[in-house]
Design an enzyme around this catalytic site. Structure first.
Site, PDB file in Angstrom:
ATOM      1  N   SER A 275       0.857  -1.189   0.000  1.00  0.00           N
ATOM      2  CA  SER A 275       0.000   0.000   0.000  1.00  0.00           C
ATOM      3  C   SER A 275       0.887   1.230   0.000  1.00  0.00           C
ATOM      4  CB  SER A 275      -0.856   0.004   1.272  1.00  0.00           C
ATOM      5  OG  SER A 275      -1.487   1.255   1.449  1.00  0.00           O
TER       6      SER A 275
ATOM      7  N   TYR B 245      -1.904   0.005  10.906  1.00  0.00           N
ATOM      8  CA  TYR B 245      -2.124  -0.423   9.513  1.00  0.00           C
ATOM      9  C   TYR B 245      -0.874  -0.071   8.697  1.00  0.00           C
ATOM     10  CZ  TYR B 245      -3.800  -0.952   4.771  1.00  0.00           C
ATOM     11  OH  TYR B 245      -3.916  -1.344   3.457  1.00  0.00           O
TER      12      TYR B 245
HETATM   13  P1  NDP Z   1     -11.568  -5.977   0.450  1.00  0.00           P
HETATM   14  O1  NDP Z   1     -12.051  -5.810   1.849  1.00  0.00           O
HETATM   15  O2  NDP Z   1     -12.519  -5.720  -0.659  1.00  0.00           O
HETATM   16  O3  NDP Z   1     -10.953  -7.446   0.267  1.00  0.00           O
HETATM   17  C1  NDP Z   1     -10.141  -8.032   1.240  1.00  0.00           C
HETATM   18  C2  NDP Z   1     -10.026  -9.528   0.979  1.00  0.00           C
HETATM   19  O4  NDP Z   1      -9.160 -10.079   1.976  1.00  0.00           O
HETATM   20  C3  NDP Z   1     -11.358 -10.242   1.069  1.00  0.00           C
HETATM   21  O5  NDP Z   1     -11.456 -11.180   0.040  1.00  0.00           O
HETATM   22  C4  NDP Z   1     -11.291 -10.946   2.415  1.00  0.00           C
HETATM   23  O6  NDP Z   1     -12.006 -12.183   2.365  1.00  0.00           O
HETATM   24  C5  NDP Z   1      -9.783 -11.240   2.524  1.00  0.00           C
HETATM   25  N1  NDP Z   1      -9.386 -11.438   3.910  1.00  0.00           N
HETATM   26  C6  NDP Z   1      -9.373 -10.538   4.913  1.00  0.00           C
HETATM   27  N2  NDP Z   1      -8.994 -11.120   6.062  1.00  0.00           N
HETATM   28  C7  NDP Z   1      -8.774 -12.434   5.767  1.00  0.00           C
HETATM   29  C8  NDP Z   1      -8.382 -13.575   6.532  1.00  0.00           C
HETATM   30  N3  NDP Z   1      -8.126 -13.470   7.846  1.00  0.00           N
HETATM   31  N4  NDP Z   1      -8.268 -14.761   5.912  1.00  0.00           N
HETATM   32  C9  NDP Z   1      -8.529 -14.875   4.607  1.00  0.00           C
HETATM   33  N5  NDP Z   1      -8.891 -13.859   3.813  1.00  0.00           N
HETATM   34  C10 NDP Z   1      -9.028 -12.642   4.398  1.00  0.00           C
HETATM   35  O7  NDP Z   1     -10.286  -5.027   0.336  1.00  0.00           O
HETATM   36  P2  NDP Z   1      -9.279  -4.728  -0.889  1.00  0.00           P
HETATM   37  O8  NDP Z   1      -9.561  -5.580  -2.039  1.00  0.00           O
HETATM   38  O9  NDP Z   1      -9.263  -3.262  -1.081  1.00  0.00           O
HETATM   39  O10 NDP Z   1      -7.897  -5.116  -0.195  1.00  0.00           O
HETATM   40  C11 NDP Z   1      -7.029  -6.110  -0.690  1.00  0.00           C
HETATM   41  C12 NDP Z   1      -5.614  -5.804  -0.233  1.00  0.00           C
HETATM   42  O11 NDP Z   1      -5.202  -4.549  -0.767  1.00  0.00           O
HETATM   43  C13 NDP Z   1      -5.431  -5.678   1.280  1.00  0.00           C
HETATM   44  O12 NDP Z   1      -4.201  -6.266   1.622  1.00  0.00           O
HETATM   45  C14 NDP Z   1      -5.403  -4.174   1.532  1.00  0.00           C
HETATM   46  O13 NDP Z   1      -4.679  -3.843   2.680  1.00  0.00           O
HETATM   47  C15 NDP Z   1      -4.709  -3.701   0.270  1.00  0.00           C
HETATM   48  N6  NDP Z   1      -4.929  -2.304  -0.108  1.00  0.00           N
HETATM   49  C16 NDP Z   1      -6.194  -1.784  -0.298  1.00  0.00           C
HETATM   50  C17 NDP Z   1      -6.343  -0.467  -0.696  1.00  0.00           C
HETATM   51  C18 NDP Z   1      -7.684   0.175  -0.914  1.00  0.00           C
HETATM   52  O14 NDP Z   1      -7.749   1.415  -0.904  1.00  0.00           O
HETATM   53  N7  NDP Z   1      -8.752  -0.560  -1.142  1.00  0.00           N
HETATM   54  C19 NDP Z   1      -5.172   0.370  -0.983  1.00  0.00           C
HETATM   55  C20 NDP Z   1      -3.914  -0.261  -0.722  1.00  0.00           C
HETATM   56  C21 NDP Z   1      -3.807  -1.543  -0.340  1.00  0.00           C
HETATM   57  P3  NDP Z   1     -12.962 -12.766   3.513  1.00  0.00           P
HETATM   58  O15 NDP Z   1     -13.510 -11.598   4.274  1.00  0.00           O
HETATM   59  O16 NDP Z   1     -13.988 -13.540   2.757  1.00  0.00           O
HETATM   60  O17 NDP Z   1     -12.055 -13.639   4.311  1.00  0.00           O
HETATM   61  C1  8X3 Z   2      -5.080   1.492   1.820  1.00  0.00           C
HETATM   62  C2  8X3 Z   2      -4.802   2.898   1.411  1.00  0.00           C
HETATM   63  O1  8X3 Z   2      -4.332   5.242   2.268  1.00  0.00           O
HETATM   64  O2  8X3 Z   2      -6.212   4.027   3.276  1.00  0.00           O
HETATM   65  O3  8X3 Z   2      -3.922   0.780   2.011  1.00  0.00           O
HETATM   66  O4  8X3 Z   2      -3.957   3.434   3.795  1.00  0.00           O
HETATM   67  S1  8X3 Z   2      -4.816   3.939   2.756  1.00  0.00           S
END
Ligand code: NDP
Ligand code: 8X3
Length: 251
Positions: free
Chosen positions: A139, A152
């Site tokens: 991120s 985070y």
């Molecule tokens: P979502 O919440 O849409 O998706 C997160 C996914 O992670 C879900 O499929 C969830 O599945 C899975 N997950 C969470 N905890 C667990 C667990 N304990 N075991 C297995 N699976 C898990 O978020 P994003 O798609 O946005 O996020 C994906 C990644 O990208 C993350 O690592 C996030 O930190 C990162 N990210 C996101 C940003 C954003 O702005 N959206 C920006 C930068 C990075 P389920 O709940 O079914 O287990």
């Molecule tokens: C998710 C983006 O800026 O909310 O990783 O941390 S931010």
């Protein structure tokens, strides 16, 4: 030969978009997540698009569950060419002294330990074969720390350190290690972060156009379609309206 990808956290957001993109690129895909119904829905989408898919319903925070799920793969899914460590979350956004210890634990256990568990289980087969690619979802929060982002941001800084460490240890063994560092992208991320508070989640993107999960799938596609002699170490991408983690232009 058709390649196989393992995408963790594919029940929504980036993971789902990446799994669908990998299907289009001709991969067999293993998708994981805790929500079984959602996994089935994404599997159906993949199958409808002609992609071979395997669903694994487990929590990446448990090494035991991860080991059981990945140690029992059907033969045609055993060779994993691409691992996308995507499962992750932010829990809460508050000043350090006010944050809940439980939120700290969830983020550390999922974003750091979960990524380590899955990588530890998959990396040995890649090294033994002398080929493979690992892409970690980091991120912009792994590069900068923002107010109330404390743990985070710490977990994503750790993801970057782990990514660099893996790259150092795997260089010359045929295994590429990359990361993607997105800024604001609208998925279920903010809804999860704010415990299901839809208004608060929506407000994160007020007045600007956030990225979509497909934008992150584009970055992943670029990373994995480079020739063998090129390793993209990291892609940092943000909405055009976002300068850094705390300066954005909102209309
Ligand atoms: P979502 O919440 O849409 O998706 C997160 C996914 O992670 C879900 O499929 C969830 O599945 C899975 N997950 C969470 N905890 C667990 C667990 N304990 N075991 C297995 N699976 C898990 O978020 P994003 O798609 O946005 O996020 C994906 C990644 O990208 C993350 O690592 C996030 O930190 C990162 N990210 C996101 C940003 C954003 O702005 N959206 C920006 C930068 C990075 P389920 O709940 O079914 O287990
Ligand atoms: C998710 C983006 O800026 O909310 O990783 O941390 S931010």
């Amino acid at each position: 030969m058709i390649k196989t990808a393992l995408v963790t956290g594919a029940t929504s957001g980036f993971g789902r978009a990446i799994a669908l993109r990998l299907g289009k690129l001709g991969y067999k895909v293993i998708i994981t997540g805790r929500r079984e119904e959602r996994l089935k829905e994404v599997a159906k989408e993949l199958q409808n698009a002609g992609t071979e898919v395997l669903t694994l319903n487990f929590d990446v925070r448990s090494f035991d569950e991860s080991q059981k799920a990945l140690g029992n793969l059907p033969e045609k899914f055993q060779q994993i060419d691409l691992l996308v460590n995507n499962a992750g979350l932010a829990a809460g956004q508050a000043s350090f002294e006010q944050c809940k210890m439980d939120d700290f634990e969830r983020m550390i256990d999922t974003n750091i330990k979960g990524l380590i568990y899955i990588s530890k289980l998959i990396t040995p087969q890649m090294v033994a074969r002398g080929s493979g690619h690992i892409v970690n979802l980091s991120s912009i929060a792994g590069i900068e720390v923002y107010p109330n982002g404390n743990i985070y941001c710490a977990t994503k800084h750790a993801v970057n350190a782990i990514t660099k460490g893996m790259r150092l240890d795997l260089v010359g063994k045929g295994v590429k290690v990359s990361s993607i560092s997105p800024g604001m992208a609208e998925t279920e991320f903010s809804l999860v972060r704010f415990g299901g508070d839809e208004q608060r989640a929506k407000a994160v993107y007020n007045g600007l156009e956030p990225m979509t999960a497909d934008d992150i799938a584009d970055a992943l596609e670029f990373i994995i379609t480079r020739p063998p002699h090129v390793c993209i170490q990291d892609i940092l991408l943000t909405p055009s309206a976002q300068a850094n983690t705390y300066v954005s232009e909102r209309k």
